[in-house]
Design a protein around this motif. Structure first.
Motif, PDB file in Angstrom:
ATOM      1  N   GLN A  41       0.848  -1.183  -0.097  1.00 19.54           N
ATOM      2  CA  GLN A  41      -0.071  -0.096  -0.056  1.00 19.54           C
ATOM      3  C   GLN A  41       1.000   1.321  -0.027  1.00 19.54           C
ATOM      4  OE1 GLN A  41      -3.317  -0.052  -0.284  1.00 19.54           O
ATOM      5  NE2 GLN A  41      -3.486   2.092  -0.323  1.00 19.54           N
ATOM      6  N   HIS A  42       1.892   1.298   0.965  1.00 17.32           N
ATOM      7  CA  HIS A  42       2.759   2.594   0.913  1.00 17.32           C
ATOM      8  C   HIS A  42       3.602   2.689  -0.546  1.00 17.32           C
ATOM      9  CE1 HIS A  42       1.963   2.089   5.431  1.00 17.32           C
ATOM     10  NE2 HIS A  42       2.290   3.352   5.390  1.00 17.32           N
ATOM     11  N   MET A  43       4.036   1.648  -1.039  1.00 18.74           N
ATOM     12  CA  MET A  43       4.679   1.863  -2.298  1.00 18.74           C
ATOM     13  C   MET A  43       3.657   2.332  -3.338  1.00 18.74           C
ATOM     14  SD  MET A  43       7.766   1.233  -3.736  1.00 18.74           S
ATOM     15  CE  MET A  43       8.523  -0.301  -3.019  1.00 18.74           C
ATOM     16  N   ALA A  44       2.440   1.772  -3.504  1.00 13.42           N
ATOM     17  CA  ALA A  44       1.463   2.045  -4.325  1.00 13.42           C
ATOM     18  C   ALA A  44       1.151   3.537  -4.227  1.00 13.42           C
ATOM     19  CB  ALA A  44       0.160   1.279  -4.208  1.00 13.42           C
ATOM     20  N   GLN A  45       1.095   4.095  -3.087  1.00 13.01           N
ATOM     21  CA  GLN A  45       0.630   5.575  -2.932  1.00 13.01           C
ATOM     22  C   GLN A  45       1.746   6.369  -3.324  1.00 13.01           C
ATOM     23  OE1 GLN A  45      -2.441   4.932   0.552  1.00 13.01           O
ATOM     24  NE2 GLN A  45      -0.981   6.491   0.776  1.00 13.01           N
ATOM     25  N   GLY A  46       3.191   5.840  -2.954  1.00 16.61           N
ATOM     26  CA  GLY A  46       4.313   6.814  -3.413  1.00 16.61           C
ATOM     27  C   GLY A  46       4.291   7.040  -4.934  1.00 16.61           C
ATOM     28  N   ILE A  47       4.302   5.807  -5.722  1.00 16.88           N
ATOM     29  CA  ILE A  47       4.268   5.427  -7.089  1.00 16.88           C
ATOM     30  C   ILE A  47       3.120   6.369  -7.532  1.00 16.88           C
ATOM     31  CG2 ILE A  47       4.054   4.040  -9.094  1.00 16.88           C
ATOM     32  CD1 ILE A  47       5.457   1.848  -7.342  1.00 16.88           C
ATOM     33  N   SER A  48       2.151   6.167  -6.986  1.00 13.88           N
ATOM     34  CA  SER A  48       0.785   7.033  -7.695  1.00 13.88           C
ATOM     35  C   SER A  48       1.269   8.587  -7.403  1.00 13.88           C
ATOM     36  CB  SER A  48      -0.372   6.723  -6.793  1.00 13.88           C
ATOM     37  OG  SER A  48      -1.141   8.065  -6.605  1.00 13.88           O
ATOM     38  N   MET A  49       2.012   9.141  -6.431  1.00 12.68           N
ATOM     39  CA  MET A  49       2.221  10.620  -6.298  1.00 12.68           C
ATOM     40  C   MET A  49       3.134  10.804  -7.411  1.00 12.68           C
ATOM     41  SD  MET A  49       1.474  12.771  -3.909  1.00 12.68           S
ATOM     42  CE  MET A  49      -0.188  12.800  -3.677  1.00 12.68           C
ATOM     43  N   LEU A  50       4.225  10.052  -7.602  1.00 12.00           N
ATOM     44  CA  LEU A  50       5.265  10.274  -8.655  1.00 12.00           C
ATOM     45  C   LEU A  50       4.624  10.336 -10.100  1.00 12.00           C
ATOM     46  CD1 LEU A  50       8.315  10.883  -8.430  1.00 12.00           C
ATOM     47  CD2 LEU A  50       8.743   8.551  -9.337  1.00 12.00           C
ATOM     48  N   VAL A  51       3.804   9.643 -10.482  1.00 10.99           N
ATOM     49  CA  VAL A  51       3.030   9.355 -11.798  1.00 10.99           C
ATOM     50  C   VAL A  51       2.156  10.394 -12.121  1.00 10.99           C
ATOM     51  CG1 VAL A  51       1.558   8.309 -13.182  1.00 10.99           C
ATOM     52  CG2 VAL A  51       3.454   7.017 -11.918  1.00 10.99           C
ATOM     53  N   ILE A  52       1.544  11.053 -10.831  1.00 10.27           N
ATOM     54  CA  ILE A  52       0.706  12.206 -11.187  1.00 10.27           C
ATOM     55  C   ILE A  52       1.432  13.529 -11.668  1.00 10.27           C
ATOM     56  CG2 ILE A  52      -0.636  13.761 -10.037  1.00 10.27           C
ATOM     57  CD1 ILE A  52      -1.708  11.474  -7.906  1.00 10.27           C
ATOM     58  N   ILE A  53       2.568  13.831 -11.146  1.00  7.56           N
ATOM     59  CA  ILE A  53       3.244  14.870 -11.680  1.00  7.56           C
ATOM     60  C   ILE A  53       3.419  15.144 -13.237  1.00  7.56           C
ATOM     61  CG2 ILE A  53       5.500  16.372 -11.418  1.00  7.56           C
ATOM     62  CD1 ILE A  53       5.986  14.592  -8.962  1.00  7.56           C
ATOM     63  N   PRO A  54       3.991  14.142 -13.825  1.00  3.67           N
ATOM     64  CA  PRO A  54       4.112  14.605 -15.511  1.00  3.67           C
ATOM     65  C   PRO A  54       2.904  14.503 -16.149  1.00  3.67           C
ATOM     66  CG  PRO A  54       4.947  12.344 -14.795  1.00  3.67           C
ATOM     67  CD  PRO A  54       4.893  12.918 -13.683  1.00  3.67           C
ATOM     68  N   THR A  55       1.780  13.626 -15.675  1.00  4.05           N
ATOM     69  CA  THR A  55       0.506  13.623 -16.076  1.00  4.05           C
ATOM     70  C   THR A  55      -0.092  15.070 -15.932  1.00  4.05           C
ATOM     71  OG1 THR A  55       0.390  11.387 -15.444  1.00  4.05           O
ATOM     72  CG2 THR A  55      -1.613  12.056 -16.131  1.00  4.05           C
ATOM     73  N   ALA A  56      -0.177  15.739 -14.729  1.00  3.67           N
ATOM     74  CA  ALA A  56      -0.622  16.935 -14.400  1.00  3.67           C
ATOM     75  C   ALA A  56      -0.011  18.024 -15.338  1.00  3.67           C
ATOM     76  CB  ALA A  56      -0.480  17.170 -12.950  1.00  3.67           C
ATOM     77  N   VAL A  57       1.392  17.780 -15.363  1.00  5.39           N
ATOM     78  CA  VAL A  57       1.922  18.922 -16.147  1.00  5.39           C
ATOM     79  C   VAL A  57       1.428  18.986 -17.641  1.00  5.39           C
ATOM     80  CG1 VAL A  57       4.163  19.562 -17.370  1.00  5.39           C
ATOM     81  CG2 VAL A  57       4.158  18.881 -14.818  1.00  5.39           C
ATOM     82  N   VAL A  58       1.337  17.856 -18.317  1.00  2.00           N
ATOM     83  CA  VAL A  58       0.603  17.788 -19.726  1.00  2.00           C
ATOM     84  C   VAL A  58      -0.602  18.351 -19.606  1.00  2.00           C
ATOM     85  CG1 VAL A  58      -0.161  16.211 -21.200  1.00  2.00           C
ATOM     86  CG2 VAL A  58       1.973  15.794 -20.231  1.00  2.00           C
ATOM     87  N   SER A  59      -1.546  18.135 -18.653  1.00  2.00           N
ATOM     88  CA  SER A  59      -2.918  18.656 -18.479  1.00  2.00           C
ATOM     89  C   SER A  59      -2.708  20.352 -18.391  1.00  2.00           C
ATOM     90  CB  SER A  59      -3.720  18.236 -17.209  1.00  2.00           C
ATOM     91  OG  SER A  59      -3.527  16.625 -17.397  1.00  2.00           O
ATOM     92  N   ILE A  60      -1.934  20.576 -17.414  1.00  2.00           N
ATOM     93  CA  ILE A  60      -1.789  22.163 -17.109  1.00  2.00           C
ATOM     94  C   ILE A  60      -1.384  23.161 -18.506  1.00  2.00           C
ATOM     95  CG2 ILE A  60      -0.425  23.833 -16.056  1.00  2.00           C
ATOM     96  CD1 ILE A  60      -0.229  21.998 -13.669  1.00  2.00           C
ATOM     97  N   TRP A  61      -0.563  22.304 -19.172  1.00  2.00           N
ATOM     98  CA  TRP A  61      -0.180  22.950 -20.397  1.00  2.00           C
ATOM     99  C   TRP A  61      -1.505  23.200 -21.385  1.00  2.00           C
ATOM    100  CZ3 TRP A  61       3.060  25.777 -22.471  1.00  2.00           C
ATOM    101  CH2 TRP A  61       3.202  25.983 -23.972  1.00  2.00           C
ATOM    102  N   GLN A  62      -2.209  22.318 -21.401  1.00  2.00           N
ATOM    103  CA  GLN A  62      -3.515  22.346 -22.237  1.00  2.00           C
ATOM    104  C   GLN A  62      -4.170  23.436 -21.707  1.00  2.00           C
ATOM    105  OE1 GLN A  62      -4.555  21.004 -24.829  1.00  2.00           O
ATOM    106  NE2 GLN A  62      -2.787  19.619 -25.379  1.00  2.00           N
ATOM    107  N   PHE A  63      -4.576  23.378 -20.261  1.00  3.92           N
ATOM    108  CA  PHE A  63      -5.456  24.504 -19.590  1.00  3.92           C
ATOM    109  C   PHE A  63      -4.593  25.916 -19.610  1.00  3.92           C
ATOM    110  CE2 PHE A  63      -6.873  20.695 -16.655  1.00  3.92           C
ATOM    111  CZ  PHE A  63      -7.849  20.577 -17.141  1.00  3.92           C
TER     112      PHE A  63
END
Lengths: 122, 118
Positions: A41-63
């Motif tokens: 569980q802890h590892m899954a949450q850590g990975i999720s946090m890291l993956v969110i960053i580039p995905t969010a950057v791509v979305s922000i660029w559009q916004f």
């Protein structure tokens, strides 16, 4: 090789679903990591946090191009959020995995209920 | 000034939830922005994305510091999710998400109960 394919498909699935359903990728990705790959569980949450960053950057660029980001609000919100995240991310490392899984489960249920209800307001 | 304090306070709570759950927190932030700060849905979603980035940077640094990040696994997921996210955003404009939301919401509820009941 097959693991890489599964992981890629999971990222792809989480990305599509979050774009399509308007939820963050985390609520989809963490359960997939836990149930499909057997990640703790802890590892899954850590990975999720890291993956969110580039995905969010791509979305922000559009916004940003559509001038939709309220930067003044974002700066204040982010200031508070960074402090909050520093506190809770450190605290959460000492929460037992089983309890954390249950807490996360409640969040998943809440997300699901919200999603179902959001279809009724139209 | 008062408005800025309110934003920081809301941000603090979102940051706590985000670090605890390892998720962006948009699901909490977007409704708050729409309901209490009278921002439109689109601006709320875009702004929430901008808040997620620094929050996730801090959180993942802490998780990583405690040895709770598998970097190679994360990188593979990143590649898949960037492609998936851009594709999902395009598909989103074409199909009504109504049925899908109901189905997927129901599935999330089941998954959530599995996690709670272990």
């Amino acid at each position: 090789m097959s693991t890489i394919l599964i992981v890629f498909a999971m990222g792809f699935g989480a990305g599509i679903l979050s774009g399509l359903l308007g939820v963050g990728g985390g609520v989809v990705m963490v359960p997939m990591l836990v149930f499909i790959l057997g990640v703790a569980q802890h590892m899954a949450q850590g990975i999720s946090m890291l993956v969110i960053i580039p995905t969010a950057v791509v979305s922000i660029w559009q916004f940003h191009k559509d001038k939709l980001v309220n930067y003044q609000a974002a700066i204040c919100l982010a200031g508070g959020a960074v402090v909050g995240a520093l506190i809770s991310a450190n605290f959460v490392q000492y929460v037992p995995a089983n309890l954390l899984k249950q807490i996360f489960g409640v969040f998943v249920i809440y997300s699901g209920v919200r999603m179902v209800l959001s279809t009724r307001k139209k | 000034m008062v408005e800025q304090l309110k934003f920081s306070g809301v941000g603090f709570v979102i940051g706590i939830l985000s670090g605890l759950l390892g998720v962006g927190g948009g699901i909490f932030l977007v409704p708050i922005l729409v309901t209490y700060f009278e921002v439109t849905q689109h601006v709320a979603q875009a702004t929430s994305m901008a808040v997620i980035v620094p929050t996730a940077l801090v959180s993942s640094a802490v998780y990583g510091f405690h040895g709770n990040i598998d970097v190679s696994l994360a990188l593979n997921l990143v590649i898949g999710s960037i492609l998936g996210a851009s594709l999902g955003a395009r598909i989103m404009k074409k199909i009504p998400a109504f049925r899908l939301k109901q189905l997927f919401g129901a599935m999330l509820i089941v998954v959530g109960f599995r996690m709670v009941l272990g």
